[in-house]
Design an enzyme around this catalytic site. Sequence first.
Site, PDB file in Angstrom:
ATOM      1  CD  GLU A  22      52.974 -10.923  38.617  1.00 40.34           C
ATOM      2  OE1 GLU A  22      53.448 -11.562  39.578  1.00 40.34           O
ATOM      3  OE2 GLU A  22      53.393 -11.049  37.456  1.00 40.34           O
ATOM      4  CG  ASN A 152      57.515 -11.191  35.009  1.00 38.51           C
ATOM      5  OD1 ASN A 152      57.011 -11.150  36.133  1.00 38.51           O
ATOM      6  ND2 ASN A 152      56.919 -10.644  33.950  1.00 38.51           N
ATOM      7  CG  ASP A 203      54.122 -13.250  34.336  1.00 36.37           C
ATOM      8  OD1 ASP A 203      54.457 -12.791  35.447  1.00 36.37           O
ATOM      9  OD2 ASP A 203      53.355 -12.642  33.572  1.00 36.37           O
TER      10      ASP A 203
END
Length: 296
Positions: A22, A152, A203
């Site tokens: 991430e 997100n 996301d």
Amino acid sequence: MTVETVAYSGAILNTPACILGEGPTYDPHTGTAWWFDILGCKLVEYVLASDTATIHDLPEMGSVLARVDGERQVIATETGLHLRDIASGKLELITPIEADNTITRSNDGRVHACGALWFGTMGKKAEPGAGAIYHVARGVVATLFPDISIPNAICFSPDGSIAYFTDTADGRLMRVAIDPATALPVSEPMVFFDHRGGDGGLDGAVCDQDGVIWNARWGPGCVDAYSPEGKRIISLKVPAGKTTCPAFVGPNADRLLVTSASEGMSAEQLASDPGAGSTFLLEHPVKGRFEPDYIL
């Protein structure tokens, strides 16, 4: 409008697979990409020109990194914002945020052109409504949106007047007008794209020079492009189902680096998705932008 689907074309980077890759970002001053394995408590430092990586251990889960200057970075972790010395890796907690809340950790975030940071927190087990999205400017913390489950897609329009974000658990990509001088909202959020009932979850995201949003979709393995009008126009396939976040990289910010995850996958699922947790460099050209520095 027809969505153009683009077959995968790119490379898997020479880096260890992540449990939960991430927060990728790119420093054009050094030609270095950075990203996290959140659950592995790792920070990856990757030099594009040489395809080499250095893995840094972290004392806790981190998820967002921004450049401060040539010697320092700021990273968001489960206890708040830490100043990181690049040479030594030493961390100093400078802005505690949810530091006493052992249930939550940091997740997605991005720096606005004014030097302020938006970033979100979430439950370590994705507990419903356990997190929030914060605005941090020169150490001053403001809660923007409470009761967030999985923050997100935080990114900003090229002129700095619009912020985008999502709660992945909710399924709607939101837009909100903000003051370009402060990155603080000046109106209520509105739905930009409604993904409820769609395949996978929204996301991480970045916004390019033309205001096109490039959003990783967790589940089907792709990065989708949304026009400034809120239409999904392109879907780039990625050979990892749980794609997590893109970043603009390269000397011209014209390539997409994409992180992914292997979190929660069985041995059988990993065997059928061998790219899970890998980090990819896509061939599809983009008109990206470099991230601004965080101002202390």
